[in-house]
Scaffold this motif. Structure first.
Motif, PDB file in Angstrom:
ATOM      1  N   LEU A 239      23.261  26.543  -5.468  1.00 21.93           N
ATOM      2  CA  LEU A 239      22.858  27.463  -4.582  1.00 21.93           C
ATOM      3  C   LEU A 239      22.868  26.914  -3.030  1.00 21.93           C
ATOM      4  O   LEU A 239      23.199  27.601  -2.267  1.00 21.93           O
ATOM      5  CB  LEU A 239      21.776  28.508  -4.983  1.00 21.93           C
ATOM      6  N   LEU A 240      21.855  25.965  -2.891  1.00 19.62           N
ATOM      7  CA  LEU A 240      21.677  25.496  -1.602  1.00 19.62           C
ATOM      8  C   LEU A 240      22.885  24.747  -0.836  1.00 19.62           C
ATOM      9  O   LEU A 240      23.103  25.073   0.199  1.00 19.62           O
ATOM     10  CB  LEU A 240      20.438  24.427  -1.582  1.00 19.62           C
ATOM     11  N   ALA A 241      23.621  24.174  -1.810  1.00 21.25           N
ATOM     12  CA  ALA A 241      24.751  23.477  -1.297  1.00 21.25           C
ATOM     13  C   ALA A 241      25.742  24.303  -0.907  1.00 21.25           C
ATOM     14  O   ALA A 241      26.334  24.303   0.105  1.00 21.25           O
ATOM     15  CB  ALA A 241      25.210  22.415  -2.531  1.00 21.25           C
ATOM     16  N   GLY A 242      25.885  25.539  -1.476  1.00 19.35           N
ATOM     17  CA  GLY A 242      26.948  26.562  -1.068  1.00 19.35           C
ATOM     18  C   GLY A 242      26.406  27.261   0.042  1.00 19.35           C
ATOM     19  O   GLY A 242      27.314  27.717   0.753  1.00 19.35           O
ATOM     20  N   ARG A 243      25.323  27.275   0.389  1.00 10.60           N
ATOM     21  CA  ARG A 243      24.705  28.121   1.584  1.00 10.60           C
ATOM     22  C   ARG A 243      24.510  27.383   2.706  1.00 10.60           C
ATOM     23  O   ARG A 243      23.958  27.567   3.665  1.00 10.60           O
ATOM     24  CB  ARG A 243      23.660  28.822   1.115  1.00 10.60           C
TER      25      ARG A 243
END
Length: 415
Positions: A239-243
């Motif tokens: 999730l963090l990598a995608g955002r």
């Protein structure tokens, strides 16, 4: 405002009241059925009280009194049986395991008995779980009951995970979630899985807001209680990598890892170094069915049924579990979540598959994926999607522009 809303039901006009009546009647039948077939006293107490509460709630919903329907469901499924069992000091063994681990930690410096003679002496949780039993040392009777403090931790986590917009909708949704049988039963008779669900929810919410370090701390605390929180770290990382923009991705993931390591270093590492054999035996070998004593976690789930066929069946269950984990991992990487709600759904699917296919498991474990699935739609409304709520703006690679105040992107999307 419709008549249904004025009376307090507050449900979408497209959902007929008879649907809610049918759901409540189904909950009533489940509770009464559990009361009839269960051999455990706390389950029978919950089933009788909850069955009456759900029945009254269905009658209130049929007459359009939605607010009273929720009150009857919460009162019958949570308040009445909870107060009764707390006053009697009755519950499942997990409650007393937490309290015993806390007492053992204070007396001997470790939450584990070095040579337990029976199943009651095992503590199948990581050392951080003993913190949930510490109130029983200073608050005798019901105020120190571990179930009560597990519920407090859970509610605090969900309170901190609320979105900025839609607060009233979020509160009503939590009331319905808490009245549902999977949550209410776990809260009243056991409670040990509630902090796990709470830290998973809060960790994903913080990751959705871009607070990688705090997400790591929260999930690290959960991992120090039960190792089943570990999959939430992978989902939070995706999730963090995608955002996050590409040039900041490494630093964000490093913050997540560092935040996770801090509570683990304080709450788990000392016992790993001092008594690794005892920890492995009680936390990993015993729950998986390979301990010196047989685990009582024997619900008739697919993994347990396969493992019951012998060594070949146990390995077959393990292979199926690994295949399911690979499929969920592929889904997570192929379609990475962009919001905390989407991440919660993926984590719920992964944990649900793991609990169903594990060689030793319990139906009670499914309270965690249930909470995740119930929380996801509560944070998927307009406030969460617009980029102006607590989840923060969408800066994922698929849409490099920031979300404007109306929820529309102001940049150019890449293919």
């Amino acid at each position: 405002m419709t008549l249904r809303e004025r009376r307090g039901l507050r449900i979408p006009d497209g959902v007929p009241g008879r649907v809610w009546c049918a759901v409540l009647l189904g909950c009533c039948l489940f509770a009464l059925g559990l009361c009839a077939v269960s051999t455990q006293g706390p389950h029978r107490v919950w089933g009788g009280c909850a069955g009456a509460g759900y029945g009254l709630a269905a009658w209130c919903a049929a007459r359009g009194h939605g607010r009273w329907a929720v009150r009857c469901a919460v009162g019958g499924a949570l308040v009445v049986p909870g107060v009764y069992l707390l006053a009697r000091g009755a519950g499942q063994s997990e409650v007393f395991v937490l309290e015993r681990a806390a007492h053992h930690l204070v007396r001997t410096g470790t939450p584990y008995e070095s040579a337990p003679v029976d199943v009651a002496g095992y503590t199948p949780y990581l050392p951080g779980a003993a913190l949930l039993g510490l109130p029983s040392l200073v608050l005798p009777g019901p105020p120190g009951d571990a179930r009560l403090w597990c519920a407090v931790v859970f509610l605090c986590c969900l309170r901190a995970a609320r979105p900025t917009g839609g607060a009233r909708r979020y509160g009503r949704g939590l009331a319905v979630l808490c009245a549902a049988p999977p949550f209410a039963l776990a809260c009243v008779v056991s409670g040990v899985d509630l902090p796990v669900a709470g830290v998973c929810v809060l960790g994903l919410a913080l990751a959705g807001r871009g607070r990688a370090g705090w997400a790591g701390v929260v999930l690290g605390l959960g991992c120090a209680v039960k190792w089943t929180v570990c999959p939430a770290l992978a989902v939070a990382a995706v999730l963090l990598a995608g955002r996050t923009r590409t040039r900041r991705r490494a630093s964000v993931l490093a913050a997540l890892a560092l935040g996770t390591c801090v509570p683990l270093a304080v709450l788990v590492l000392p016992w790993v170094l001092v008594s690794p054999g005892v920890l492995v035996e009680q936390v990993f070998a015993f729950p998986s069915g390979h301990g010196r004593l047989a685990t009582p976690a024997a619900s008739p789930l697919p993994g347990r049924l396969l493992a019951g066929l012998g060594p070949a069946g146990w390995w077959c269950a393990l292979v199926v579990l690994l295949l399911a984990a690979g499929a969920v991992g592929w889904w997570l990487l192929r379609r990475p979540p962009r919001t905390a709600g989407a991440a919660a759904v993926r984590l719920a699917v992964g944990l649900g598959a793991a609990f169903a296919l594990a060689p030793a498991s319990r139906f009670g474990y499914f309270a965690v994926p249930f909470v995740l699935c119930g929380w996801a739609p509560l944070v998927s409304g307009p406030a969460a999607q617009s980029g102006t709520g607590r989840d923060g703006p969408d800066v994922s690679p698929g849409g490099r522009g920031l979300a404007g105040p109306t929820g529309h992107r102001t940049g150019t999307a890449t293919p």
